[in-house]
Structures are given as structure tokens and as C-alpha cells.
Write a protein that holds these residues in place. Structure first.
Motif, PDB file in Angstrom:
ATOM      1  N   GLN A 164      18.093 -19.671 -10.614  1.00  0.00           N
ATOM      2  CA  GLN A 164      17.961 -20.949  -8.430  1.00  0.00           C
ATOM      3  C   GLN A 164      17.474 -19.564  -7.852  1.00  0.00           C
ATOM      4  O   GLN A 164      18.114 -18.165  -7.599  1.00  0.00           O
ATOM      5  N   LYS A 165      16.312 -19.992  -6.461  1.00  0.00           N
ATOM      6  CA  LYS A 165      15.834 -18.938  -5.692  1.00  0.00           C
ATOM      7  C   LYS A 165      16.734 -18.927  -4.645  1.00  0.00           C
ATOM      8  O   LYS A 165      17.772 -19.764  -4.277  1.00  0.00           O
ATOM      9  N   LEU A 166      17.748 -17.514  -4.284  1.00  0.00           N
ATOM     10  CA  LEU A 166      18.903 -16.610  -3.594  1.00  0.00           C
ATOM     11  C   LEU A 166      18.580 -16.248  -2.342  1.00  0.00           C
ATOM     12  O   LEU A 166      17.039 -15.616  -2.356  1.00  0.00           O
ATOM     13  N   HIS A 167      18.413 -17.232  -1.278  1.00  0.00           N
ATOM     14  CA  HIS A 167      18.796 -16.116   0.043  1.00  0.00           C
ATOM     15  C   HIS A 167      20.399 -16.389  -0.026  1.00  0.00           C
ATOM     16  O   HIS A 167      21.035 -16.367   0.373  1.00  0.00           O
ATOM     17  N   ARG A 168      20.104 -14.639  -0.031  1.00  0.00           N
ATOM     18  CA  ARG A 168      21.830 -14.226   0.176  1.00  0.00           C
ATOM     19  C   ARG A 168      22.106 -13.940   0.834  1.00  0.00           C
ATOM     20  O   ARG A 168      23.684 -14.003   1.206  1.00  0.00           O
ATOM     21  N   ARG A 169      21.638 -13.469   2.352  1.00  0.00           N
ATOM     22  CA  ARG A 169      22.964 -14.386   3.710  1.00  0.00           C
ATOM     23  C   ARG A 169      22.975 -15.546   3.891  1.00  0.00           C
ATOM     24  O   ARG A 169      24.497 -15.865   3.710  1.00  0.00           O
ATOM     25  N   GLY A 170      22.891 -16.720   3.319  1.00  0.00           N
ATOM     26  CA  GLY A 170      23.126 -18.166   3.354  1.00  0.00           C
ATOM     27  C   GLY A 170      24.311 -18.083   2.361  1.00  0.00           C
ATOM     28  O   GLY A 170      24.946 -18.753   2.702  1.00  0.00           O
ATOM     29  N   MET A 171      24.282 -17.337   1.238  1.00  0.00           N
ATOM     30  CA  MET A 171      24.922 -17.381   0.216  1.00  0.00           C
ATOM     31  C   MET A 171      26.016 -17.195   0.704  1.00  0.00           C
ATOM     32  O   MET A 171      27.674 -17.680   0.557  1.00  0.00           O
ATOM     33  N   ILE A 172      26.377 -15.903   1.344  1.00  0.00           N
ATOM     34  CA  ILE A 172      27.234 -15.138   1.968  1.00  0.00           C
ATOM     35  C   ILE A 172      27.918 -16.153   3.120  1.00  0.00           C
ATOM     36  O   ILE A 172      29.286 -16.630   3.249  1.00  0.00           O
ATOM     37  N   GLU A 173      27.092 -16.090   3.716  1.00  0.00           N
ATOM     38  CA  GLU A 173      27.640 -17.502   5.118  1.00  0.00           C
ATOM     39  C   GLU A 173      28.459 -18.317   4.415  1.00  0.00           C
ATOM     40  O   GLU A 173      29.253 -18.830   5.220  1.00  0.00           O
ATOM     41  N   GLN A 174      27.690 -19.589   2.957  1.00  0.00           N
ATOM     42  CA  GLN A 174      28.476 -20.424   2.879  1.00  0.00           C
ATOM     43  C   GLN A 174      30.251 -19.946   2.455  1.00  0.00           C
ATOM     44  O   GLN A 174      30.588 -20.671   1.960  1.00  0.00           O
ATOM     45  N   LEU A 175      30.417 -18.821   1.289  1.00  0.00           N
ATOM     46  CA  LEU A 175      31.208 -18.263   0.919  1.00  0.00           C
ATOM     47  C   LEU A 175      31.850 -18.127   2.112  1.00  0.00           C
ATOM     48  O   LEU A 175      33.636 -18.659   1.914  1.00  0.00           O
ATOM     49  N   VAL A 176      32.081 -16.933   2.832  1.00  0.00           N
ATOM     50  CA  VAL A 176      32.488 -17.259   4.501  1.00  0.00           C
ATOM     51  C   VAL A 176      32.934 -19.096   4.714  1.00  0.00           C
ATOM     52  O   VAL A 176      34.802 -18.444   5.287  1.00  0.00           O
ATOM     53  N   ALA A 177      32.126 -19.863   4.915  1.00  0.00           N
ATOM     54  CA  ALA A 177      32.131 -21.091   5.274  1.00  0.00           C
ATOM     55  C   ALA A 177      33.792 -21.835   4.543  1.00  0.00           C
ATOM     56  O   ALA A 177      34.181 -22.648   4.445  1.00  0.00           O
ATOM     57  N   MET A 178      33.552 -20.832   3.057  1.00  0.00           N
ATOM     58  CA  MET A 178      34.405 -21.520   1.933  1.00  0.00           C
ATOM     59  C   MET A 178      35.289 -21.193   2.422  1.00  0.00           C
ATOM     60  O   MET A 178      36.401 -20.595   0.998  1.00  0.00           O
ATOM     61  N   GLN A 179      36.249 -19.813   2.858  1.00  0.00           N
ATOM     62  CA  GLN A 179      37.146 -19.163   2.737  1.00  0.00           C
ATOM     63  C   GLN A 179      37.321 -18.194   2.337  1.00  0.00           C
ATOM     64  O   GLN A 179      38.644 -17.691   1.897  1.00  0.00           O
ATOM     65  N   PHE A 180      36.233 -17.544   1.241  1.00  0.00           N
ATOM     66  CA  PHE A 180      36.339 -16.494   1.112  1.00  0.00           C
ATOM     67  C   PHE A 180      36.610 -14.869   1.609  1.00  0.00           C
ATOM     68  O   PHE A 180      35.325 -15.171   2.718  1.00  0.00           O
ATOM     69  N   ASP A 181      36.990 -14.187   0.947  1.00  0.00           N
ATOM     70  CA  ASP A 181      36.970 -12.860   1.667  1.00  0.00           C
ATOM     71  C   ASP A 181      35.754 -12.024   1.380  1.00  0.00           C
ATOM     72  O   ASP A 181      35.888 -11.656  -0.022  1.00  0.00           O
ATOM     73  N   ARG A 182      35.120 -11.785   2.210  1.00  0.00           N
ATOM     74  CA  ARG A 182      34.302 -10.190   1.437  1.00  0.00           C
ATOM     75  C   ARG A 182      35.185  -8.962   0.994  1.00  0.00           C
ATOM     76  O   ARG A 182      35.408  -8.322   2.455  1.00  0.00           O
ATOM     77  N   THR A 183      34.395  -7.894  -0.058  1.00  0.00           N
ATOM     78  CA  THR A 183      35.619  -6.896   0.202  1.00  0.00           C
ATOM     79  C   THR A 183      34.684  -5.768  -0.937  1.00  0.00           C
ATOM     80  O   THR A 183      33.570  -6.095  -0.771  1.00  0.00           O
TER      81      THR A 183
END
Length: 673
Positions: A164-183
Motif C-alpha cells: 500500500q502507498k503510504l503517506h507518513r505524516r497522514g498516517m501519524i495524524e490518523q493514529l493520533v486521532a485514534m488516541q495512539f501516543d507516539r513514543t
């Protein structure tokens, strides 16, 4: 839909075939609700499992406490190893709800300690319900509390595929919207890590991490053990669900903020008109802070109090609960109310207690009126969502009898065991008649000679302790058991009784302890004529049932007056006993005492509980000494990681006592380190 299929070495026996046929037929004929009146030890869970297999419906089982729910979940997992059997209870180890007491002007802030393992299991429940139909969820009464919209929860799911084609920034924003935390540190549930060409994430519903190798597309997806860091397997795709049940789309957020501000302005105007300046200031400060937190980080403490806005619910409309996750993916489902005589009153009472507390908070400016819509379901709302109900109990209450369109009895046990003989003896001794305590001692001594065990129920903790001391003075091996005894000590006491290290347990309300002890052949109920909760018909029948797992079972009720409860309990026991004896005679069955392995989880892990103030310290010292002498030459950090892995596996298997023991050992090791 994958059809439910039972895996069991046993076939239905006794009254089970008749009960299964009756319940399945009732569903086909549209009879609702139904009641399964199954005596203690008759295999009610196995009957329900066979019913589920035949009707092939997703099933919600509600029990009245976490321990019973865990036991039921383990049993259903044994019966249905190839299907999704999940555990849903409150994820709080400790919970102090937000409250205000106007009389003393005391505000109590919400305080909670979340059990991460149970939170993971809750997410496993909702995700199973949204992705498959062969699902059994065993829950506590927390199933009627607000959970968040299944539509919003499903809408924000992220699906990643190899290639799958992947846009990194878009995926990070999506995960943050899903309440995941970056560490940048070690991964834990609900976190992700991005380093160069490697992306790692740990979902909230499992103790596994996933590693993705990425360029401008996803090259590889691997499942990895988080402790050993070994690759378990490669896979083609990965489904990621939100890290929290309360998730909100951007569109819903914008609409919600407008409505929150509108209601805030209206409420502030009310306080100003009433001259309530303190309440005005208090509410304005609280709500503005919460709005800012939600805008900046997508979450705030107590966000559930704004759930009506984010879910676009009108005032008074019921919240989304676990039942809505069932309905979201299924037209209908079966709801089983276990021990319905206890569970139904719990469900009926939850709404009113919550509403009284919320009214006070709203009145004094701690919350907006919308907080009252973050609540458990009313009893009528619960019934409206559960179209197909089955009540299960050995002692159904009046509600079950009057409301059920089909009542199926399961009186005959597969083992052939019959309900125990019931004898009435006086409390007060007269002339040549012994008092209740004298008679109990004589009977216990006879039990000891036969090598069989005894339970004695009293009305108060003090009497349980005093009688225990008195029996010890007579040379009888005895322990008392009541609510002041810690869980670990209870396990130890029951194991000692089963092994014969003690002969008697004296307790206040043994039926509530859920004792399953086949070695017990004599149950004594002291002061049986003292009408009340502990000596009503239901309690007496339940306590009498504690002797029903032994072929020599006998029960003595000590009473100077024959109360209505005693009369009804004896009549019902005699009715069941007559049916059971007739069945055994007709089929040539010789009853046998239930054989059950004796397990003491404390001994298995080298722990011996001690009473007293220093028991915790002594236990820790003993564990440390055992660890020091164990010959394990691995580094402490490696031992800790190993125990953490075992703790998680124990929690996953619903062995919470073992998980707690391992957790304590880890704490000791970390302190020692």
C-alpha cells in the motif's frame, strides 16, 4: 457466519437434554424472556453452551461480579475454543466517582486506577463484535454503562496492507486521532514508534507488536513478540482499532464544541440570574479548560461527561453501551442473565444511584446538565436492547416467574446426586435437648471421624470468630471466613479444607463466597429462624445447595420457630429431591460424589499467606529469599521481563490471582534492583 461448535468430552445428561430442547424450542416459538431453573451442580453453563450451539446467535452473558464472570468466561472458552469468547468488566482496580457533598462543602474528585489488562480485554470484545459473528461476551453489570458510539469507533479504523502507498505524516495524524501516543521509548499498548524506514506499533487489544518496513509504500508487515523481539510471523495486512472507546471525528468535534459553548452560556446565565457567582465561576473554569484540552490533545479527564455532544444525542437519550456493539453487526443476539435473582436487581438499581450523584454535581456548577446523559441504562432501556433474554438461576425471583413466557427446570444432575436431607433442630437447649452449638460440635466430631468436611453459617462476623475460637478449644481444626479475610487468604483456607488440613469453615454468608467444595457433606445454618437477607428463602436454598455435591450431603437448620422462609425452602428442596430420587430409581443410577482436583494457586508459586500487620512484608522477604536461592543466574532485568511476560499471559487467561502474585514479585525485584 461461522457456526458455533462445542468441543467437549461430555454429552448432555440428566435433565440437560430436556432443558436444551425446551429453551431452543422456546426461541424458535418466539417466547421471551425464558428462565432456566437449574439446581446447584446441574451443569447450567453446559446447557447454555449447547443452546448457543443450536441457535447459533452471538451471545452476551451478564454475571453479578467480576470473579463469577471470569469463571464463566473460562468455561465457555473451554467449550468454544475455536470461537471468540471474551471478557468485559469494569477496568478499574480502584474507582472513586466524582461527587459533591453540599452539607460539608466537600468536593471529591474522580480518582481511578485502570487495570491495563482488563482494558485490553474490553477492546478485544468490541473489536470481535465488529469483525465477526461467532462471539460470546461474558460481562459484569458494567455492560449497561456508556461505552462510546460503535459507528464512530468503526469509522476511524485503520487498515494497512503490504504494498500500500503510504503517506507518513497522514498516517501519524490518523493514529493520533485514534488516541495512539507516539513514543521514543519502549512500546506499550496504544503507542507507536517511527524511526527511519521502520514503523512499530502495539495495538490496545493484544500483547503483540507489529513492525512495518516502509519506503513510499509498505514493504513488510511482521508480528513480533515484545519481550523476546522474535518474529512470530509475517502477514499481508494489519487492522488497527482506536486506542480508546471514546473517539470523535473532526466533523463531530466542531459540532460538539458549538453545542457545548451554547449550553455553557445558557447555564452561566441561569447561575448569574440566581446570584450563584461561585457556581458560575466554577462551571466556566471547568468547561473552558476541558474544551481546550480536547482541542489540543483530543482528550480530557472526564471526557465521557461530554459524550452526548460528540455522539449527537439529545437530552435524556440513552448512551451507547455494549449492547449497541452487538446490534451494530447483528439483527439479534441472545442475552443470558446468570444468577438472575442477584443480577437483575443490580441492573435495575444502577441508574438511580448515578442520577442522584450527577444531579448534585450539576446543581452546584461542577458539571453541565449534559453530564447526566453519561449514565447507565435504565431497566426498561436495557430490556428494549436485549430482545432475546434467558434468566438462569437456582432460585429465580418473583420477576422471573411472572415475566417469563417459558420456564424450563433442570432438577436432575448428570452425576445423579440428589439435594441433601434437611433436618431442623432447636437453637436453645432444653432438658435433654442440646443447644445449637452443642449439637453442631457433636455432628462435626462425627464428620471428622468419617473424614468429611463441614460448613457452618452464622449471622455476624463476631459470632463466626467466637464460634471458631470455641471449636478450636474443643480440639477441632477450624478457620473462619468472612469479608474481612483477604482474597489470597480465602483461597488458602478453602484449599486447606479440601485437603483435610482443617475440617470446618465457619462463615457469615458462605453462599456469596461461591464455594464449590465436593468434600463438604454437612452444612449447619445457625439461627435459621432470624428472617432477613441472610435467612430468606433464596439464601437458605442456596446455602442448602452447598451440600449437594456430596453423596452424603446433610443440612441442619437450627430454629426455634418455623418461619415462612424455612417452610418454603424445605418444601422446594424436598420437591427437587423427590424428582431426583425417582429419576435415579427409574434409570438405575447410583449417585457419586463429584471428583474435583484440588489446586492451591498459592502453593504452586511458593507463597504462604500470613495474618497480621507484617504479613505483606514477610511474604515479600520470603519471595526474595526464594528468588535469591533459586540458582537463577540471569540478570535481574531479564528475570523481570520474563515475569512481566508471564503476568500478561496469566491475565490473558483470566488467572487474575496469579497475575497479581507475579505483579507483586516484579515490584519486589524492581525495589531490590
Amino acid at each position: 457466519m461461522k457456526k458455533f461448535q462445542i468441543k467437549s468430552a461430555y454429552k448432555p445428561a440428566g435433565d440437560q437434554p430436556k432443558a436444551i430442547t425446551g429453551l431452543v424450542s422456546g426461541i424458535k416459538k418466539g417466547k421471551n424472556p425464558q428462565t432456566l431453573l437449574g439446581v446447584t451442580g446441574s451443569g447450567k453453563t453446559f446447557t447454555v453452551a449447547n443452546m448457543i450451539e443450536q441457535i447459533n446467535m452471538p451471545t452476551l452473558v451478564i454475571a453479578h461480579n467480576k470473579t463469577l464472570a471470569a469463571q464463566l468466561c473460562s468455561e465457555f472458552r473451554d467449550f468454544f475454543p475455536n470461537h471468540a469468547v471474551e471478557y468485559f468488566v469494569s477496568y478499574y482496580d480502584y474507582y472513586q466517582p466524582e461527587a459533591y457533598m453540599p452539607g460539608s462543602d466537600t468536593y471529591i474528585e474522580k480518582e481511578a486506577q485502570i487495570n491495563e489488562e482488563i482494558d485490553r480485554l474490553r477492546h478485544a470484545c468490541t473489536q470481535a463484535l465488529l469483525t465477526r459473528k461467532d462471539v460470546i461476551i461474558v460481562a459484569s453489570v458494567s455492560a449497561i454503562y456508556a461505552l462510546g458510539s460503535p459507528k464512530e469507533y468503526e469509522k476511524i479504523v485503520l487498515h494497512l496492507e503490504q504494498g500500500q502507498k503510504l503517506h507518513r505524516r497522514g498516517m501519524i495524524e490518523q493514529l493520533v486521532a485514534m488516541q495512539f501516543d507516539r513514543t521514543n521509548a519502549q512500546l506499550k499498548r496504544g503507542t507507536f514508534l517511527m524511526r527511519g524506514q521502520v514503523f512499530e506499533i502495539m495495538p490496545v487489544n493484544e500483547e503483540r507488536m507489529y513492525r512495518l518496513e516502509i519506503s513510499d509504500k509498505i514493504e513488510h508487515i511482521e508480528m513480533i513478540d515484545p519481550v523476546t523481539r522474535k518474529v512470530i510471523h509475517e502477514q499481508k495486512d494489519l487492522w488497527l482499532f482506536p486506542a480508546k472507546h471514546y473517539v470523535v471525528s473532526e466533523e463531530s468535534s466542531k459540532r460538539a464544541f458549538v453545542n457545548i459553548q451554547k449550553d455553557l452560556d445558557a447555564r452561566l446565565a441561569e447561575f448569574k440570574a440566581q446570584g450563584k457567582l461561585l457556581e458560575y465561576e466554577r462551571l466556566q473554569r471547568r468547561v473552558q479548560y476541558d474544551i481546550e484540552m480536547i482541542k489540543q490533545v483530543g482528550y480530557c479527564s472526564g471526557i465521557e461527561n461530554y459524550s452526548a455532544y460528540f455522539e449527537d444525542r439529545k437530552a435524556g437519550e440513552p448512551p451507547f453501551t455494549l449492547a449497541d456493539y452487538f446490534l451494530h453487526n447483528n439483527k439479534d443476539f441472545l442475552t443470558v442473565i446468570d444468577e438472575s435473582h442477584v443480577t437483575l436487581p443490580q441492573i435495575r438499581g444502577m441508574y438511580h444511584g448515578d442520577r442522584a450523584r450527577k444531579n448534585t454535581l450539576v446543581e452546584h456548577g461542577f458539571r453541565l446538565p449534559s453530564a447526566k446523559d453519561n449514565r447507565p441504562l435504565t431497566f426498561d432501556e436495557f430490556l428494549d436492547r436485549t430482545k432475546q433474554l434467558l434468566f438462569v438461576s437456582a432460585t429465580p425471583a418473583e420477576y422471573e416467574y411472572t415475566e417469563s413466557e417459558n420456564i424450563v427446570e433442570q432438577i436432575v444432575r448428570p452425576t445423579g446426586l440428589v439435594d441433601p436431607e434437611v433436618i431442623i433442630r432447636p437453637i436453645v437447649g432444653k432438658d435433654d435437648q442440646p443447644s445449637q452449638v452443642e449439637d453442631v460440635i457433636t455432628r462435626i466430631e462425627e464428620q471428622v471421624k468419617k473424614g468429611e468436611r463441614t460448613l457452618v453459617t452464622t449471622l455476624t462476623k463476631r459470632m463466626a470468630e467466637d464460634l471458631s475460637d470455641y471449636l478450636k478449644d474443643k480440639g477441632i481444626k477450624v478457620e473462619y471466613l468472612h469479608s474481612d479475610i483477604k482474597t489470597i487468604e480465602r483461597i488458602d483456607i478453602i484449599a486447606k479444607l479440601r485437603k483435610g488440613e482443617i475440617d470446618v469453615i465457619v462463615g457469615v454468608n458462605l453462599l456469596r463466597e461461591g464455594l464449590d467444595i465436593p468434600e463438604v457433606s454437612f452444612v449447619a445454618i445457625l439461627d435459621a429462624d432470624k428472617e432477613g437477607f441472610l435467612r430468606n428463602e433464596t439464601s437458605l436454598i442456596q446455602t442448602i445447595g452447598r451440600a449437594a455435591r456430596n453423596v452424603n450431603g446433610r443440612v441442619v437448620l437450627y430454629a426455634d420457630t418455623i418461619t415462612g422462609s424455612i417452610t418454603r425452602a424445605i418444601e422446594e428442596t424436598a420437591r427437587r429431591r423427590e424428582i431426583q430420587l425417582a429419576y435415579n430409581k427409574k434409570h438405575g443410577i447410583t449417585p457419586k460424589t463429584i471428583e474435583k482436583n484440588i489446586r492451591n494457586i498459592l502453593e504452586e508459586f511458593g507463597i504462604s499467606p500470613k495474618k497480621g500487620k507484617n504479613s505483606g512484608r514477610a511474604a515479600k522477604q520470603k519471595r526474595l529469599l526464594q528468588l535469591d536461592l533459586s540458582g537463577d543466574d540471569r540478570p535481574i532485568k531479564e528475570i523481570i521481563r520474563d515475569k512481566e511476560n508471564k503476568m500478561k499471559e496469566a491475565a490473558k487467561a483470566l488467572e487474575f490471582e496469579l497475575a497479581a502474585i507475579l505483579r507483586d514479585e516484579i515490584r519486589v525485584l524492581k525495589t531490590g534492583e
